[in-house]
Design a protein around this motif. Sequence first.
Motif, PDB file in Angstrom:
ATOM      1  N   LEU A  41      -6.303   8.238  -7.056  1.00 38.76           N
ATOM      2  CA  LEU A  41      -7.644   7.650  -6.963  1.00 38.76           C
ATOM      3  C   LEU A  41      -7.828   6.333  -7.713  1.00 38.76           C
ATOM      4  CD1 LEU A  41     -10.040  10.740  -7.183  1.00 38.76           C
ATOM      5  CD2 LEU A  41      -8.659   9.925  -5.277  1.00 38.76           C
ATOM      6  N   CYS A  42      -8.505   5.407  -7.033  1.00 42.62           N
ATOM      7  CA  CYS A  42      -8.894   4.132  -7.639  1.00 42.62           C
ATOM      8  C   CYS A  42     -10.330   4.250  -8.151  1.00 42.62           C
ATOM      9  CB  CYS A  42      -8.817   3.024  -6.598  1.00 42.62           C
ATOM     10  SG  CYS A  42      -9.970   3.318  -5.228  1.00 42.62           S
ATOM     11  N   ALA A  43     -10.766   3.202  -8.835  1.00 41.13           N
ATOM     12  CA  ALA A  43     -12.116   3.230  -9.419  1.00 41.13           C
ATOM     13  C   ALA A  43     -13.204   3.321  -8.338  1.00 41.13           C
ATOM     14  CB  ALA A  43     -12.327   1.993 -10.277  1.00 41.13           C
ATOM     15  N   GLY A  44     -12.987   2.652  -7.198  1.00 39.16           N
ATOM     16  CA  GLY A  44     -13.999   2.663  -6.134  1.00 39.16           C
ATOM     17  C   GLY A  44     -14.148   4.031  -5.490  1.00 39.16           C
ATOM     18  N   VAL A  45     -13.026   4.722  -5.337  1.00 44.15           N
ATOM     19  CA  VAL A  45     -13.052   6.055  -4.729  1.00 44.15           C
ATOM     20  C   VAL A  45     -13.666   7.065  -5.709  1.00 44.15           C
ATOM     21  CG1 VAL A  45     -11.566   7.961  -4.000  1.00 44.15           C
ATOM     22  CG2 VAL A  45     -11.201   5.669  -3.072  1.00 44.15           C
ATOM     23  N   GLU A  46     -13.262   6.972  -6.974  1.00 40.41           N
ATOM     24  CA  GLU A  46     -13.833   7.892  -7.978  1.00 40.41           C
ATOM     25  C   GLU A  46     -15.349   7.752  -8.021  1.00 40.41           C
ATOM     26  OE1 GLU A  46     -11.795   7.098 -11.648  1.00 40.41           O
ATOM     27  OE2 GLU A  46     -10.278   8.629 -11.197  1.00 40.41           O
ATOM     28  N   THR A 128     -20.734   1.825  -1.561  1.00 40.97           N
ATOM     29  CA  THR A 128     -19.745   0.785  -1.235  1.00 40.97           C
ATOM     30  C   THR A 128     -19.016   0.340  -2.498  1.00 40.97           C
ATOM     31  OG1 THR A 128     -21.173  -0.056   0.537  1.00 40.97           O
ATOM     32  CG2 THR A 128     -19.444  -1.531  -0.257  1.00 40.97           C
ATOM     33  N   CYS A 129     -17.701   0.258  -2.416  1.00 41.20           N
ATOM     34  CA  CYS A 129     -16.931  -0.201  -3.579  1.00 41.20           C
ATOM     35  C   CYS A 129     -17.360  -1.621  -3.935  1.00 41.20           C
ATOM     36  CB  CYS A 129     -15.437  -0.177  -3.257  1.00 41.20           C
ATOM     37  SG  CYS A 129     -14.451  -0.863  -4.614  1.00 41.20           S
ATOM     38  N   PRO A 130     -17.575  -1.903  -5.211  1.00 47.98           N
ATOM     39  CA  PRO A 130     -17.971  -3.262  -5.607  1.00 47.98           C
ATOM     40  C   PRO A 130     -16.985  -4.335  -5.135  1.00 47.98           C
ATOM     41  CG  PRO A 130     -18.241  -1.742  -7.445  1.00 47.98           C
ATOM     42  CD  PRO A 130     -17.558  -0.968  -6.353  1.00 47.98           C
ATOM     43  N   LEU A 131     -15.731  -3.963  -4.948  1.00 45.81           N
ATOM     44  CA  LEU A 131     -14.750  -4.963  -4.513  1.00 45.81           C
ATOM     45  C   LEU A 131     -14.866  -5.246  -3.014  1.00 45.81           C
ATOM     46  CD1 LEU A 131     -11.711  -3.917  -6.725  1.00 45.81           C
ATOM     47  CD2 LEU A 131     -13.507  -5.599  -7.145  1.00 45.81           C
ATOM     48  N   VAL A 132     -15.434  -4.308  -2.272  1.00 44.83           N
ATOM     49  CA  VAL A 132     -15.756  -4.571  -0.865  1.00 44.83           C
ATOM     50  C   VAL A 132     -17.028  -5.426  -0.808  1.00 44.83           C
ATOM     51  CG1 VAL A 132     -16.421  -3.519   1.335  1.00 44.83           C
ATOM     52  CG2 VAL A 132     -14.639  -2.453  -0.064  1.00 44.83           C
ATOM     53  N   THR A 133     -17.972  -5.108  -1.664  1.00 47.29           N
ATOM     54  CA  THR A 133     -19.211  -5.900  -1.737  1.00 47.29           C
ATOM     55  C   THR A 133     -18.891  -7.367  -2.035  1.00 47.29           C
ATOM     56  OG1 THR A 133     -20.381  -3.943  -2.518  1.00 47.29           O
ATOM     57  CG2 THR A 133     -21.455  -6.054  -2.919  1.00 47.29           C
ATOM     58  N   GLN A 196      -9.244  -8.000   4.304  1.00 45.66           N
ATOM     59  CA  GLN A 196      -9.555  -6.593   4.017  1.00 45.66           C
ATOM     60  C   GLN A 196      -8.934  -6.272   2.654  1.00 45.66           C
ATOM     61  OE1 GLN A 196      -8.303  -4.168   7.339  1.00 45.66           O
ATOM     62  NE2 GLN A 196      -8.391  -2.274   6.148  1.00 45.66           N
ATOM     63  N   THR A 197      -9.509  -5.315   1.933  1.00 42.61           N
ATOM     64  CA  THR A 197      -9.049  -5.050   0.558  1.00 42.61           C
ATOM     65  C   THR A 197      -7.759  -4.236   0.473  1.00 42.61           C
ATOM     66  OG1 THR A 197     -10.404  -3.052   0.490  1.00 42.61           O
ATOM     67  CG2 THR A 197     -11.393  -5.073  -0.406  1.00 42.61           C
ATOM     68  N   THR A 198      -7.393  -3.593   1.582  1.00 40.87           N
ATOM     69  CA  THR A 198      -6.298  -2.608   1.488  1.00 40.87           C
ATOM     70  C   THR A 198      -5.073  -2.993   2.318  1.00 40.87           C
ATOM     71  OG1 THR A 198      -7.441  -1.368   3.215  1.00 40.87           O
ATOM     72  CG2 THR A 198      -7.771  -0.628   0.950  1.00 40.87           C
ATOM     73  N   LEU A 199      -4.875  -4.282   2.522  1.00 40.58           N
ATOM     74  CA  LEU A 199      -3.739  -4.722   3.343  1.00 40.58           C
ATOM     75  C   LEU A 199      -2.445  -4.758   2.537  1.00 40.58           C
ATOM     76  CD1 LEU A 199      -5.380  -7.744   5.211  1.00 40.58           C
ATOM     77  CD2 LEU A 199      -5.124  -5.388   6.015  1.00 40.58           C
ATOM     78  N   ILE A 226      -7.474  -8.592  -1.563  1.00 38.60           N
ATOM     79  CA  ILE A 226      -6.696  -7.339  -1.657  1.00 38.60           C
ATOM     80  C   ILE A 226      -6.887  -6.853  -3.085  1.00 38.60           C
ATOM     81  CG2 ILE A 226      -4.390  -6.319  -1.594  1.00 38.60           C
ATOM     82  CD1 ILE A 226      -3.642  -8.293   0.562  1.00 38.60           C
ATOM     83  N   CYS A 227      -7.392  -5.641  -3.213  1.00 34.16           N
ATOM     84  CA  CYS A 227      -7.916  -5.230  -4.520  1.00 34.16           C
ATOM     85  C   CYS A 227      -6.803  -4.853  -5.492  1.00 34.16           C
ATOM     86  CB  CYS A 227      -8.894  -4.077  -4.343  1.00 34.16           C
ATOM     87  SG  CYS A 227      -8.066  -2.522  -4.029  1.00 34.16           S
ATOM     88  N   TYR A 228      -7.193  -4.719  -6.744  1.00 38.63           N
ATOM     89  CA  TYR A 228      -6.234  -4.389  -7.820  1.00 38.63           C
ATOM     90  C   TYR A 228      -5.513  -3.065  -7.525  1.00 38.63           C
ATOM     91  CZ  TYR A 228      -8.788  -0.442  -9.598  1.00 38.63           C
ATOM     92  OH  TYR A 228      -9.339   0.798  -9.686  1.00 38.63           O
ATOM     93  N   ALA A 229      -6.252  -2.082  -6.973  1.00 39.35           N
ATOM     94  CA  ALA A 229      -5.673  -0.746  -6.759  1.00 39.35           C
ATOM     95  C   ALA A 229      -4.619  -0.792  -5.655  1.00 39.35           C
ATOM     96  CB  ALA A 229      -6.775   0.246  -6.403  1.00 39.35           C
ATOM     97  N   THR A 230      -4.934  -1.510  -4.592  1.00 38.19           N
ATOM     98  CA  THR A 230      -3.965  -1.675  -3.502  1.00 38.19           C
ATOM     99  C   THR A 230      -2.717  -2.373  -4.031  1.00 38.19           C
ATOM    100  OG1 THR A 230      -5.741  -1.811  -1.876  1.00 38.19           O
ATOM    101  CG2 THR A 230      -3.627  -2.787  -1.246  1.00 38.19           C
ATOM    102  N   THR A 231      -2.928  -3.460  -4.752  1.00 38.62           N
ATOM    103  CA  THR A 231      -1.812  -4.246  -5.298  1.00 38.62           C
ATOM    104  C   THR A 231      -0.940  -3.380  -6.205  1.00 38.62           C
ATOM    105  OG1 THR A 231      -3.226  -6.200  -5.254  1.00 38.62           O
ATOM    106  CG2 THR A 231      -1.277  -6.317  -6.668  1.00 38.62           C
ATOM    107  N   GLY A 297      -2.021   7.585  -2.013  1.00 40.62           N
ATOM    108  CA  GLY A 297      -2.963   6.507  -1.739  1.00 40.62           C
ATOM    109  C   GLY A 297      -4.187   6.603  -2.640  1.00 40.62           C
ATOM    110  N   ALA A 298      -4.975   5.548  -2.623  1.00 37.67           N
ATOM    111  CA  ALA A 298      -6.119   5.436  -3.543  1.00 37.67           C
ATOM    112  C   ALA A 298      -7.229   6.439  -3.246  1.00 37.67           C
ATOM    113  CB  ALA A 298      -6.666   4.017  -3.492  1.00 37.67           C
ATOM    114  N   SER A 299      -7.147   7.121  -2.102  1.00 36.96           N
ATOM    115  CA  SER A 299      -8.176   8.120  -1.793  1.00 36.96           C
ATOM    116  C   SER A 299      -7.655   9.552  -1.896  1.00 36.96           C
ATOM    117  CB  SER A 299      -8.735   7.862  -0.380  1.00 36.96           C
ATOM    118  OG  SER A 299      -7.697   7.658   0.538  1.00 36.96           O
TER     119      SER A 299
END
Length: 341
Positions: A41-46, A128-133, A196-199, A226-231, A297-299
């Motif tokens: 889990l990433c911060a956005g999913v938590e 909505t995850c702040p990083l998507v916002t 997209q954040t998860t590429l 591309i967010c920190y969690a994906t990276t 994965g992050a979810s």
Amino acid sequence: MVLAVGAMASAGLLGAGGPVRAVWARAVRPRTVLLASPRSLCAGVERAIEVVETLLERYSGTDRAVFVRKQIVHNTHVVRDLESRGAVFVDELDEVPDGAVVVFSAHGVSPAVREEAARRGLEVVDATCPLVTKVHAEARRFAARRDTVVLVGHAGHEEVEGTLGEAPQATVLVQSPGDVAALRVPDPGRVSYLTQTTLALDETAEVITALKKRFPGIRGPGSDDICYATTNRQHAVQAVAARADVALVVGSGNSSNSVRLVELARRGGTPAYLIDDATGIRPEWVRDADVVGLSAGASAPQALVDEVIVALGGLGPVTVREHTTVTETVAFGLPAAVRSQ
Ligand code: SF4
């Protein structure tokens, strides 16, 4: 199934005959499980899960249901668990009664969805995850300066649908360098890009290189979309896959970042498989493996990873080693609508 695998091994039944048992019996051997870290889990999913949990608690014992538009995060286990605790998942807002409480998922929604919710008097809680916002805000800003906004992403993904909706007239979607070559824009001097954040980092870099070649003046986001969690998860899975005979990634099939982890491990030359949980493991994948790389994965919750380790333990002694590429400290606060009561 996890327990069954363990029980079969511990009861010495694996070699007792029958084609299924024979296949599993051949997979019995000592192994090292190399755990990718960060994973899971990433911060956005938590945050998104906590939003739903908090609302379920708040309205428990009342006649108010908690509706969630789309899967709160792309994981079947998370959704099933929240459903069992009372959350009602819907595809669209027309399935939500007027005035009801509805949560928007971590992937974000387009302004059209927000407008519909307001028109219907729905009580919206936005997970909505702040990083998507952040990406949505960039889409609005780039379109406001009259640029064509090139969004790099996967067609049909909920996050992409939401971002496209911010400036639909100004935004075009590309998925590959080939799409970039085919692009026609009103003014090649006024072009911006978003992603997209998860590429996958490597594939996206190729598309951005193609964009920069085609439109030398193109402007991008101030910091990567591309967010920190994906990276971090991609770097971690690459590190363990390079040291493993096979890689397993825990995640659901519709989880973009989980699928990318599998693809990345494979591109590095390691056979890799996506599993929703321990029951997805096939004996032939791990039969000859001394070292199994394991990520999520992050979810996908850590508990599912633990179950995979237990299942592998049913196929012989397992030594678990964690390989950490970076330590994450990111956390997001809950939305005001959840904090305030
Ligand atoms: Fe947010 Fe990234 Fe997690 Fe998506 S994967 S919810 S963008 S932190």
